[in-house]
Design a protein around this motif. Sequence first.
Motif: not given
Length: 92
Positions: A30-34, A48-54, A37-41
């Motif tokens: 339920k987040r953008e770029k899931s 960085v992985v959990q950072r809010v998009k800006s 994020r999973a591929a680079t976790a």
Amino acid sequence: LGLEVRVPYCDHRLVEYVFGTPWAYKTFDKREKSLLRAATADLLPQSVVQRVKSGYPAIQDPTYNTMLRERFTALLDDRNATVAPLLSVDGS
């Protein structure tokens, strides 16, 4: 109007793969770029992985837009420009 290019994501095979991936996979948490994020976790810090998009900061100087428009127009007019084969200047 804008053009955003991210060099690490310019590999056509990666773009084709992700384009064909169902939306539910891209937002499974339920987040953008899931998927990204999973591929680079395991490669990036969690901060960085959990950072809010800006968004990018906006340029407020009107002369910047004028300069950008002039340079882009000159690029469109230059049939020998490196990017000319990628541009459609006749509106088609």
